[in-house]
Motif scaffolding. Sequence first.
Motif, PDB file in Angstrom:
ATOM      1  N   SER A   1      -0.751   8.763  -1.872  1.00 35.49           N
ATOM      2  CA  SER A   1       0.160   9.332  -0.877  1.00 35.49           C
ATOM      3  C   SER A   1       0.713   8.202  -0.024  1.00 35.49           C
ATOM      4  O   SER A   1       0.105   7.127   0.079  1.00 35.49           O
ATOM      5  N   HIS A   2       1.840   8.453   0.591  1.00 41.00           N
ATOM      6  CA  HIS A   2       2.350   7.538   1.613  1.00 41.00           C
ATOM      7  C   HIS A   2       2.517   8.350   2.895  1.00 41.00           C
ATOM      8  O   HIS A   2       2.613   9.585   2.863  1.00 41.00           O
ATOM      9  N   THR A   3       2.506   7.694   4.013  1.00 40.92           N
ATOM     10  CA  THR A   3       2.812   8.341   5.279  1.00 40.92           C
ATOM     11  C   THR A   3       3.245   7.280   6.288  1.00 40.92           C
ATOM     12  O   THR A   3       2.533   6.304   6.505  1.00 40.92           O
ATOM     13  N   PRO A   4       4.379   7.491   6.923  1.00 36.30           N
ATOM     14  CA  PRO A   4       4.798   6.523   7.938  1.00 36.30           C
ATOM     15  C   PRO A   4       3.976   6.663   9.215  1.00 36.30           C
ATOM     16  O   PRO A   4       4.087   5.867  10.136  1.00 36.30           O
ATOM     17  N   LEU A   5       3.101   7.698   9.246  1.00 38.22           N
ATOM     18  CA  LEU A   5       2.245   7.887  10.421  1.00 38.22           C
ATOM     19  C   LEU A   5       0.984   7.024  10.349  1.00 38.22           C
ATOM     20  O   LEU A   5       0.179   6.997  11.288  1.00 38.22           O
ATOM     21  N   LEU A   6       0.826   6.300   9.268  1.00 41.79           N
ATOM     22  CA  LEU A   6      -0.419   5.551   9.011  1.00 41.79           C
ATOM     23  C   LEU A   6      -0.858   4.740  10.228  1.00 41.79           C
ATOM     24  O   LEU A   6      -2.026   4.748  10.604  1.00 41.79           O
ATOM     25  N   HIS A   7       0.075   4.061  10.841  1.00 43.19           N
ATOM     26  CA  HIS A   7      -0.270   3.242  12.014  1.00 43.19           C
ATOM     27  C   HIS A   7       0.434   3.735  13.264  1.00 43.19           C
ATOM     28  O   HIS A   7       0.550   3.013  14.253  1.00 43.19           O
ATOM     29  N   ARG A   8       0.924   4.973  13.197  1.00 46.76           N
ATOM     30  CA  ARG A   8       1.670   5.498  14.365  1.00 46.76           C
ATOM     31  C   ARG A   8       0.899   6.581  15.084  1.00 46.76           C
ATOM     32  O   ARG A   8       1.256   6.984  16.180  1.00 46.76           O
ATOM     33  N   VAL A   9      -0.109   7.151  14.367  1.00 53.58           N
ATOM     34  CA  VAL A   9      -0.838   8.271  14.966  1.00 53.58           C
ATOM     35  C   VAL A   9      -2.339   7.995  14.877  1.00 53.58           C
ATOM     36  O   VAL A   9      -2.842   7.568  13.838  1.00 53.58           O
ATOM     37  N   GLU A  10      -3.042   8.220  15.989  1.00 52.93           N
ATOM     38  CA  GLU A  10      -4.501   8.040  15.994  1.00 52.93           C
ATOM     39  C   GLU A  10      -5.140   9.098  15.092  1.00 52.93           C
ATOM     40  O   GLU A  10      -4.673  10.245  15.032  1.00 52.93           O
ATOM     41  N   VAL A  11      -6.176   8.710  14.406  1.00 50.50           N
ATOM     42  CA  VAL A  11      -6.876   9.686  13.559  1.00 50.50           C
ATOM     43  C   VAL A  11      -8.366   9.424  13.718  1.00 50.50           C
ATOM     44  O   VAL A  11      -8.774   8.327  14.125  1.00 50.50           O
ATOM     45  N   ASP A  12      -9.176  10.426  13.443  1.00 42.44           N
ATOM     46  CA  ASP A  12     -10.631  10.304  13.590  1.00 42.44           C
ATOM     47  C   ASP A  12     -11.121   9.002  12.929  1.00 42.44           C
ATOM     48  O   ASP A  12     -10.742   8.710  11.785  1.00 42.44           O
ATOM     49  N   PRO A  13     -11.954   8.215  13.613  1.00 43.30           N
ATOM     50  CA  PRO A  13     -12.409   6.931  13.065  1.00 43.30           C
ATOM     51  C   PRO A  13     -13.038   7.053  11.678  1.00 43.30           C
ATOM     52  O   PRO A  13     -12.875   6.179  10.826  1.00 43.30           O
ATOM     53  N   GLN A  14     -13.711   8.170  11.441  1.00 45.40           N
ATOM     54  CA  GLN A  14     -14.315   8.390  10.116  1.00 45.40           C
ATOM     55  C   GLN A  14     -13.227   8.509   9.048  1.00 45.40           C
ATOM     56  O   GLN A  14     -13.316   7.942   7.963  1.00 45.40           O
ATOM     57  N   VAL A  15     -12.152   9.214   9.403  1.00 44.85           N
ATOM     58  CA  VAL A  15     -11.043   9.382   8.452  1.00 44.85           C
ATOM     59  C   VAL A  15     -10.352   8.040   8.239  1.00 44.85           C
ATOM     60  O   VAL A  15     -10.045   7.650   7.116  1.00 44.85           O
ATOM     61  N   ARG A  16     -10.152   7.331   9.317  1.00 40.67           N
ATOM     62  CA  ARG A  16      -9.501   6.003   9.213  1.00 40.67           C
ATOM     63  C   ARG A  16     -10.331   5.093   8.296  1.00 40.67           C
ATOM     64  O   ARG A  16      -9.785   4.407   7.411  1.00 40.67           O
ATOM     65  N   ALA A  17     -11.632   5.143   8.460  1.00 42.35           N
ATOM     66  CA  ALA A  17     -12.519   4.293   7.644  1.00 42.35           C
ATOM     67  C   ALA A  17     -12.437   4.701   6.179  1.00 42.35           C
ATOM     68  O   ALA A  17     -12.415   3.865   5.273  1.00 42.35           O
ATOM     69  N   GLU A  18     -12.361   6.023   5.930  1.00 44.07           N
ATOM     70  CA  GLU A  18     -12.245   6.507   4.545  1.00 44.07           C
ATOM     71  C   GLU A  18     -10.955   6.008   3.901  1.00 44.07           C
ATOM     72  O   GLU A  18     -10.943   5.500   2.777  1.00 44.07           O
TER      73      GLU A  18
END
Length: 316
Positions: A9-26
Amino acid sequence: MSLSLVAMSHTPLLHRVEVDPQVRAEVDGAFEAVRAFVAEVDPELVITIGPDHYNGFFYDTMPPFCLGLGAYGLGDYGTASGALDVPTDIAEDLARHVQGEDIDLTISRAMGVDHGAVQPLEVIFGQIDTVPTIPVFVNGVAAPFVPMRRIRALGESIGRWAAGRPERILVIASGGLSHDPPVPQWATATPEVRAGLLDGRNPTPQARAAREQRVVDTAHAFAAGTAAILDLNPEWDAQFLRVCREGEVAAFDDYDTDEMAATAGNSSHEVRSWVTAFSALSAVGDYAVELEYYRPIREFIAGFGVMTARTKEITA
Ligand SMILES: O=C(O)CCc1cccc(O)c1O
Ligand SMILES: [Fe+2]
């Protein structure tokens, strides 16, 4: 000869929106595993298959798919702009092969590619011009769409071409899975928005910033449960990933265009990139999926999937 694949998948939100640290690590872990896979494959040629979001292709001329004999990044969402390293002669050989197999492939000598094609190249290689790369646009947002069997035929033709090449080839598929980001639809767009869908090339910096902010705002609202977009569909995604994993690519033909939009979102058609890539792999031979990551991530407005696969060694 073996053919390798990365689908993500792609998403331009990758570095624009905070996400749960566990999800970010995954997600970071999945990207790290992809980079390790690609380093091991060490591709000499990349075929990158991705959609566009009315940045490079518009309704004044909207092909179902298009191969770039020359291409450049459009730089939306801060993604890389500038030329890709397209090996024009090899790209032309691929185009002739596909056309010779009665698939009416459009070609472009100056194909603008947006975050849909650029983000995976940046995640994997860091830049968009480090490996000779042939970009293939597959329409994933602008209805009407050709039946999925035409996308499978495109992919199988690409695979038959790749099977005869000497290079170590990596096919990258970008997009999906289920998602319904606020990409305008012609049927419901205002006359002003329709003008942009028809020919919105070279938007002003202000217009581009406003569009991108609208997507970021939608992501925050979606994560908060207040956005008026279709929800992600993990069940639909799981079934699609199963077809990819099991390699029965003829099953892709059963994906009905209207049903996809209604159950998996208007941008679920981005999985046409995955259909193209896995059909290419299957045309070379049996393949095995090595990495599979999936999580519905509202902050990214994506049923977020990552897969790597390669054909089983074929004795020469
Ligand atoms: O810029 C746009 O119009 C849409 C951006 C966008 C957002 C979430 C997931 C995507 O696949 C995507 O492309
Ligand atoms: Fe997209």
